[in-house]
Motif scaffolding. Structure first.
Motif, mmCIF file in Angstrom:
data_model
loop_
_atom_site.group_PDB
_atom_site.id
_atom_site.type_symbol
_atom_site.label_atom_id
_atom_site.label_comp_id
_atom_site.label_asym_id
_atom_site.label_seq_id
_atom_site.Cartn_x
_atom_site.Cartn_y
_atom_site.Cartn_z
ATOM 1 N N LYS A 125 39.655 112.705 94.807
ATOM 2 C CA LYS A 125 40.181 113.699 93.877
ATOM 3 C C LYS A 125 41.236 114.569 94.549
ATOM 4 O O LYS A 125 41.505 114.462 95.742
ATOM 5 N N ASP A 126 41.799 115.435 93.727
ATOM 6 C CA ASP A 126 42.797 116.402 94.163
ATOM 7 C C ASP A 126 43.978 115.696 94.834
ATOM 8 O O ASP A 126 44.431 114.667 94.376
ATOM 9 N N GLU A 127 44.435 116.217 95.964
ATOM 10 C CA GLU A 127 45.631 115.654 96.594
ATOM 11 C C GLU A 127 45.384 114.261 97.177
ATOM 12 O O GLU A 127 46.332 113.490 97.397
ATOM 13 N N ASP A 128 44.116 113.890 97.405
ATOM 14 C CA ASP A 128 43.812 112.553 97.930
ATOM 15 C C ASP A 128 44.185 111.455 96.933
ATOM 16 O O ASP A 128 44.367 110.294 97.328
ATOM 17 N N LEU A 129 44.270 111.786 95.656
ATOM 18 C CA LEU A 129 44.671 110.791 94.657
ATOM 19 C C LEU A 129 46.073 110.264 94.928
ATOM 20 O O LEU A 129 46.404 109.140 94.539
ATOM 21 N N ASN B 19 38.591 109.803 85.798
ATOM 22 C CA ASN B 19 38.553 111.040 85.026
ATOM 23 C C ASN B 19 39.928 111.700 85.145
ATOM 24 O O ASN B 19 40.827 111.178 85.785
ATOM 25 N N ILE B 20 40.063 112.850 84.553
ATOM 26 C CA ILE B 20 41.374 113.497 84.536
ATOM 27 C C ILE B 20 41.877 113.778 85.951
ATOM 28 O O ILE B 20 43.019 113.485 86.289
ATOM 29 N N ASP B 21 40.995 114.322 86.803
ATOM 30 C CA ASP B 21 41.429 114.748 88.128
ATOM 31 C C ASP B 21 40.781 113.968 89.260
ATOM 32 O O ASP B 21 40.867 114.389 90.416
ATOM 33 N N GLU B 22 40.125 112.851 88.952
ATOM 34 C CA GLU B 22 39.425 112.147 90.019
ATOM 35 C C GLU B 22 39.245 110.672 89.705
ATOM 36 O O GLU B 22 39.311 110.249 88.544
ATOM 37 N N LEU B 23 39.020 109.900 90.763
ATOM 38 C CA LEU B 23 38.778 108.470 90.669
ATOM 39 C C LEU B 23 37.402 108.204 91.271
ATOM 40 O O LEU B 23 37.138 108.574 92.421
ATOM 41 N N ILE B 24 36.515 107.591 90.476
ATOM 42 C CA ILE B 24 35.158 107.295 90.947
ATOM 43 C C ILE B 24 35.143 105.857 91.447
ATOM 44 O O ILE B 24 35.509 104.927 90.722
ATOM 45 N N VAL B 25 34.720 105.673 92.688
ATOM 46 C CA VAL B 25 34.730 104.372 93.362
ATOM 47 C C VAL B 25 33.289 103.904 93.509
ATOM 48 O O VAL B 25 32.486 104.561 94.178
ATOM 49 N N LYS B 26 32.965 102.755 92.878
ATOM 50 C CA LYS B 26 31.583 102.293 92.833
ATOM 51 C C LYS B 26 31.434 100.890 93.407
ATOM 52 O O LYS B 26 32.335 100.064 93.284
ATOM 53 N N SER B 27 30.273 100.640 94.016
ATOM 54 C CA SER B 27 29.914 99.317 94.532
ATOM 55 C C SER B 27 28.849 98.705 93.640
ATOM 56 O O SER B 27 28.048 99.414 93.030
#
Length: 203
Positions: free
Chosen positions: A183-187, A164-172
């Motif tokens: 998200k945020d600074e963790d990106l 997404n614009i401000d986040e990364l979704i991590v799926k199994s």
């Protein structure tokens, strides 16, 4: 290589139609087993491909140079299908890989081979599988629901990603594991190594 691709390839190489029932007979399994493996997008093992080769007297593993490409195998690099693995060594060895194992192979792309560890991406990826990685530059290359190897806070993972614009979704793929969001600074701690474009299962 997946079974749905195998029937097309064997048909082309033999010159006569080969269907899923015939593949099931060669592998000594039921048609239902084959159907289930197609549904779960399961990879054929090298030993299974060798059985098909012997039955139809064809080359599937790419023994001729025109059917293979040389890539680097990082023997000591393990991408985690679980809680993350730290990479201790990046020693590499050149190996020849049949181009048929690489989805949408292109001589203009860079590939490497690493190991998978853990079960969070099963049944698509199991512990001990070899993963063919197509290298990517920059996190903007993420395409939703593709499987990527990425480094996050100095640990390597293999997961399905959506951006997404401000986040990364991590799926199994394994339903026992929950999705997480970066998200945020963790990106800034995420580095996409590449997309998984092939799985080699040896047993």
């Amino acid at each position: 290589m997946k079974i749905k691709d195998l029937t097309t390839l064997v048909t082309r190489k033999t010159g006569f139609p080969v269907n899923q029932s015939m593949i099931a007979d060669v592998l000594g399994v039921t048609r239902q087993t084959i159907s289930n493996r197609i549904r779960t997008d399961s990879e054929l093992t090298v030993s299974e491909l060798m059985k098909i080769e012997a039955k139809y007297n064809i080359d599937l593993l790419g023994s001729s140079s025109s059917d293979t490409t040389q890539i680097f195998y990082y023997r000591d690099v393990f991408a985690s299908c679980g809680d993350g693995n730290i990479v201790f060594s990046e020693d590499k060895t050149p190996v020849c890989i049949a181009k048929m194992f690489i989805r949408n192979f292109s001589s203009n792309k860079q590939y490497s081979l690493i190991n998978a560890s853990g079960n969070s991406m099963s049944p698509f990826i199991n512990t001990g599988d070899k993963l063919i990685i197509e290298h990517k530059e920059g996190n903007e290359q993420v395409i939703d629901d593709k499987i990527y190897v990425f480094c996050y806070k100095n640990e390597f993972f293999v997961k399905r990603l959506s951006k997404n614009i401000d986040e990364l979704i991590v799926k199994s793929d394994n339903e026992d594991y929950r999705s997480r969001v970066i998200k945020d600074e963790d990106l800034n701690n995420v580095n996409i190594i590449g997309e998984v474009v092939g799985v080699i299962r040896t047993i």
